[in-house]
Design a protein around this motif. Structure first.
Motif, PDB file in Angstrom:
ATOM      1  N   SER A  76      48.898  34.291  44.363  1.00 60.72           N
ATOM      2  CA  SER A  76      49.041  34.061  43.013  1.00 60.72           C
ATOM      3  C   SER A  76      48.380  32.579  42.518  1.00 60.72           C
ATOM      4  O   SER A  76      47.825  32.373  41.568  1.00 60.72           O
ATOM      5  CB  SER A  76      50.490  33.947  42.413  1.00 60.72           C
ATOM      6  N   ALA A  80      41.282  32.031  38.742  1.00 60.38           N
ATOM      7  CA  ALA A  80      40.764  33.255  38.196  1.00 60.38           C
ATOM      8  C   ALA A  80      39.402  33.325  38.371  1.00 60.38           C
ATOM      9  O   ALA A  80      38.396  32.374  38.640  1.00 60.38           O
ATOM     10  CB  ALA A  80      40.801  32.991  36.321  1.00 60.38           C
ATOM     11  N   ASP A  81      38.713  34.514  38.415  1.00 62.54           N
ATOM     12  CA  ASP A  81      37.359  34.521  38.672  1.00 62.54           C
ATOM     13  C   ASP A  81      36.616  35.734  37.650  1.00 62.54           C
ATOM     14  O   ASP A  81      37.513  36.322  36.966  1.00 62.54           O
ATOM     15  CB  ASP A  81      37.096  35.042  40.157  1.00 62.54           C
ATOM     16  N   THR A  83      35.958  38.724  38.087  1.00 62.59           N
ATOM     17  CA  THR A  83      36.648  40.288  38.315  1.00 62.59           C
ATOM     18  C   THR A  83      38.154  40.025  37.949  1.00 62.59           C
ATOM     19  O   THR A  83      38.655  40.991  37.219  1.00 62.59           O
ATOM     20  CB  THR A  83      36.675  40.543  39.973  1.00 62.59           C
ATOM     21  N   HIS A  84      38.753  39.117  38.178  1.00 60.76           N
ATOM     22  CA  HIS A  84      40.021  39.007  37.512  1.00 60.76           C
ATOM     23  C   HIS A  84      40.130  37.612  36.681  1.00 60.76           C
ATOM     24  O   HIS A  84      40.651  36.533  37.200  1.00 60.76           O
ATOM     25  CB  HIS A  84      41.154  38.460  38.770  1.00 60.76           C
ATOM     26  N   THR A  85      39.958  37.911  35.371  1.00 60.54           N
ATOM     27  CA  THR A  85      39.965  36.857  34.395  1.00 60.54           C
ATOM     28  C   THR A  85      41.169  36.041  34.108  1.00 60.54           C
ATOM     29  O   THR A  85      41.251  35.008  33.594  1.00 60.54           O
ATOM     30  CB  THR A  85      39.346  37.162  33.243  1.00 60.54           C
ATOM     31  N   TYR A  88      45.452  35.518  39.317  1.00 57.17           N
ATOM     32  CA  TYR A  88      46.224  36.622  40.344  1.00 57.17           C
ATOM     33  C   TYR A  88      47.738  36.321  40.018  1.00 57.17           C
ATOM     34  O   TYR A  88      48.533  36.745  40.921  1.00 57.17           O
ATOM     35  CB  TYR A  88      46.016  36.253  41.727  1.00 57.17           C
ATOM     36  N   ARG A  90      50.139  38.015  38.523  1.00 53.39           N
ATOM     37  CA  ARG A  90      50.568  39.230  38.386  1.00 53.39           C
ATOM     38  C   ARG A  90      50.923  39.861  39.589  1.00 53.39           C
ATOM     39  O   ARG A  90      51.752  40.640  40.022  1.00 53.39           O
ATOM     40  CB  ARG A  90      49.500  40.348  37.748  1.00 53.39           C
ATOM     41  N   ILE A  91      50.492  39.429  40.808  1.00 58.25           N
ATOM     42  CA  ILE A  91      50.726  39.777  42.021  1.00 58.25           C
ATOM     43  C   ILE A  91      52.157  39.485  42.497  1.00 58.25           C
ATOM     44  O   ILE A  91      52.781  40.146  43.146  1.00 58.25           O
ATOM     45  CB  ILE A  91      49.814  39.113  43.215  1.00 58.25           C
TER      46      ILE A  91
END
Length: 312
Positions: A76, A80-81, A83-85, A88, A90-91
């Motif tokens: 987590s 952000a990148d 692909t996952h703006t 992480y 939510r993991i």
């Protein structure tokens, strides 16, 4: 401005330090739980106690669940990148949900085993059961104390803490059963304890399932009153109405808000931006919402309605 930046950096450092502390504690708790599992499996098999074996399976479930929490905490922190703006975070929510479902599944399996034991009672070595259960209780208490302070700040640590609380209670129940079986050979207590502990754990774990599902379904957070937000925003004299409102949680702490604001008059951009800042301030101060996206306009959705009419 510099003070603000320094303060932000300090807060960010403090957050990362807090996260590292969560992780270290989760790792220690995992190691303690694995040791309990090994001792209880051996003790349960030798003493023929279902409640000890159930405690062992329970602890094994907890060890893997807590270790998943530890890994999720690590993932987590990734930035952000493209692909996952949203990053992480939510993991951690997925991990908390997985942990809770695993625990409920273990309890259902133990109910089945307890039913078989009720139907076919078997003799149990009460003294050995008692000694192993005391070891389990002490180890679980140490783990619960380690996580107690952090469980209110993080849903994953809370899930792990709930596992441990259930373990501590089940250890107390197994100790009571061990005493009764050792002195009076009351063998039916063994599956009875297993069922009672299972019911207690499901009762408490259900809250975590509900909370994580709400977050994943992007439900409006419980502490947010949309009608009150609408009333407060529309109290600003230049605002005609607020609509297309969406409020959701990214994880167990970050609330996001987006909406369209329609103005009463066709005012200039500078004034409109000032009103937008006023609304953001209101949402932050009265409702604790930090992540806010507002689309401002004059008659902003009437044009859309006209386009839809024309298209039909």
């Amino acid at each position: 401005m510099k003070n603000k930046v320094d303060k932000h950096q300090h807060n960010s450092h403090h957050h990362h330090h807090g996260h590292d502390l969560h992780e270290k504690k989760l790792l220690w708790v995992t190691l303690i739980n694995i040791s309990i599992t090994v001792v209880q499996v051996a003790g349960g098999l030798v003493s023929n106690s279902l409640s000890l074996l159930s405690d062992a399976i329970h602890n094994l479930g907890d060890s893997s669940a807590i270790f998943i929490s530890f890994l999720a905490g690590k993932i987590s922190l990734k930035k952000a990148d493209n692909t996952h703006t949203f990053g992480y975070k939510r993991i951690e929510i997925l991990a908390a949900l997985f942990n809770a479902i695993v625990l409920i599944a273990i309890c259902i399996f133990l109910f089945y085993e307890a039913y078989n034991r009720f139907m076919n009672p078997e003799p149990i070595k009460g003294l050995l059961m008692l000694i192993v259960a005391i070891f389990g209780l002490l180890a679980n208490l140490i783990s619960a104390i380690l996580l107690h302070k952090d469980q209110s700040q993080n849903l994953n640590v809370k899930a792990a803490y709930m596992h441990l609380l259930g373990d501590t209670l089940s250890s107390i129940a197994v100790i009571a059963g061990g005493v009764a079986i050792w002195f009076w050979n009351i063998y039916w207590l063994d599956p009875t304890i297993t069922v009672l502990v299972g019911v207690y754990i499901i009762w408490h774990t259900w809250g975590i399932v509900k909370e994580t599902v709400d977050i994943l379904m992007q439900a409006t957070p419980e502490n947010i009153d949309l009608e009150k937000i609408k009333t407060e925003v529309e109290r600003i004299k230049e605002v005609d109405n607020i609509h297309h409102v969406h409020v959701w949680k990214l994880d167990d702490s970050k609330i996001h808000f987006e909406a369209h604001i329609s103005m009463k008059d066709n005012i200039d951009m500078v004034k409109m931006m000032a009103i937008r800042e006023q609304i953001k301030q209101l949402l932050y101060e009265q409702f604790g919402i930090r992540h806010i996206t507002l689309e401002m306009g004059y008659n902003c959705c009437n044009g859309e309605k006209q386009l839809i009419k024309n298209a039909l």
